[in-house]
Design an enzyme around this catalytic site. Structure first.
Site, PDB file in Angstrom:
ATOM      1  N   HIS A  17       0.779  -1.061   0.186  1.00 17.03           N
ATOM      2  CA  HIS A  17      -0.013  -0.033  -0.021  1.00 17.03           C
ATOM      3  C   HIS A  17       0.936   1.282   0.025  1.00 17.03           C
ATOM      4  O   HIS A  17       0.400   2.220  -0.632  1.00 17.03           O
ATOM      5  CB  HIS A  17      -0.887  -0.084   1.379  1.00 17.03           C
ATOM      6  CG  HIS A  17      -1.932  -0.988   1.319  1.00 17.03           C
ATOM      7  ND1 HIS A  17      -2.020  -1.747   2.507  1.00 17.03           N
ATOM      8  CD2 HIS A  17      -2.795  -1.397   0.356  1.00 17.03           C
ATOM      9  CE1 HIS A  17      -3.226  -2.491   1.994  1.00 17.03           C
ATOM     10  NE2 HIS A  17      -3.629  -2.219   0.964  1.00 17.03           N
ATOM     11  N   LYS A  41     -16.293  -7.447   5.778  1.00 17.32           N
ATOM     12  CA  LYS A  41     -15.056  -8.094   5.716  1.00 17.32           C
ATOM     13  C   LYS A  41     -14.411  -8.063   7.298  1.00 17.32           C
ATOM     14  O   LYS A  41     -13.564  -8.998   7.528  1.00 17.32           O
ATOM     15  CB  LYS A  41     -13.931  -6.926   5.289  1.00 17.32           C
ATOM     16  CG  LYS A  41     -13.901  -6.996   3.743  1.00 17.32           C
ATOM     17  CD  LYS A  41     -12.647  -6.347   3.174  1.00 17.32           C
ATOM     18  CE  LYS A  41     -12.624  -6.650   1.514  1.00 17.32           C
ATOM     19  NZ  LYS A  41     -11.409  -5.713   1.100  1.00 17.32           N
ATOM     20  N   ARG A  92      -1.590  -6.201  -8.388  1.00 18.77           N
ATOM     21  CA  ARG A  92      -0.671  -7.454  -8.150  1.00 18.77           C
ATOM     22  C   ARG A  92      -0.380  -8.319  -9.094  1.00 18.77           C
ATOM     23  O   ARG A  92       0.561  -8.829  -9.399  1.00 18.77           O
ATOM     24  CB  ARG A  92      -0.629  -7.746  -6.654  1.00 18.77           C
ATOM     25  CG  ARG A  92      -0.508  -6.877  -5.845  1.00 18.77           C
ATOM     26  CD  ARG A  92      -1.110  -7.602  -4.213  1.00 18.77           C
ATOM     27  NE  ARG A  92      -2.524  -7.769  -4.537  1.00 18.77           N
ATOM     28  CZ  ARG A  92      -3.320  -8.044  -3.487  1.00 18.77           C
ATOM     29  NH1 ARG A  92      -2.777  -8.220  -2.375  1.00 18.77           N
ATOM     30  NH2 ARG A  92      -4.753  -8.460  -3.557  1.00 18.77           N
ATOM     31  N   SER A 130      -3.052  -7.735   2.676  1.00 22.92           N
ATOM     32  CA  SER A 130      -3.543  -7.667   4.091  1.00 22.92           C
ATOM     33  C   SER A 130      -3.986  -9.153   4.795  1.00 22.92           C
ATOM     34  O   SER A 130      -3.433  -9.260   5.895  1.00 22.92           O
ATOM     35  CB  SER A 130      -4.455  -6.512   4.364  1.00 22.92           C
ATOM     36  OG  SER A 130      -3.863  -5.318   3.946  1.00 22.92           O
TER      37      SER A 130
END
Length: 161
Positions: A17, A41, A92, A130
């Site tokens: 990030h 989440k 990514r 994460s």
């Protein structure tokens, strides 16, 4: 004025990030870090903790003004709220592209005045997620190569280490 919005949950903020934030800060006059309130989440860190982590990690960035802005509405509405004319997203892998491609199409249908730009993750940061960082920390692994030092300490504290 070029205003960019970099949205995410940032639970926790990672070196990946931070790489995107630092690079995006060179492209805009103001970079808004949109911290998503995503109850689905079930974040490890509270909204306040995530906001403070990002503020602390961005304090040394001087290329542009950095603003941390929590949001719970549609991303395109958040962009309007903060006056962003560009949404910044990091990529990514191919799986990221497929999801992001759909999001761009939907956001363009909702507001075609807001552009989306993609920054490829630095090769050293492509595997960082994460979710995986939290799993490694929970199981007692070393996350120092994935998150800033202060964030690592907060992770260890959350998991009682």
């Amino acid at each position: 004025m070029r205003i960019g919005l970099y949205p995410g949950t940032f639970d926790p903020v990672t070196l990946g990030h931070m790489d995107i934030i630092e690079r995006a800060s060179k492209l805009v006059d103001r970079l808004v870090i949109g911290v998503a309130i995503n109850r689905d989440k079930g974040p490890l860190f509270s909204l306040e903790e995530r906001v403070e982590m990002i503020k602390a990690e961005c304090a040394s960035i001087t290329d542009t003004e950095i603003v941390v802005h929590p949001f719970e509405n549609l991303l395109i509405d958040c962009a309007r709220d903060v006056g962003a004319n560009v949404i910044v997203r990091g990529l990514r892998a191919v799986a990221d592209f497929e999801y992001e491609f759909q999001m761009v199409g939907m956001n363009r249908a909702l507001d075609n005045t807001v552009e989306t730009v993609f920054l490829m993750a630095d090769a050293r940061r492509q595997a960082i997620a994460s979710k995986l960082v939290k799993e490694i920390a929970r199981l007692g692994g070393d996350v120092s190569q994935f998150v800033p030092g202060d964030v690592e300490a907060q992770l260890m504290e959350k998991y009682g280490r």
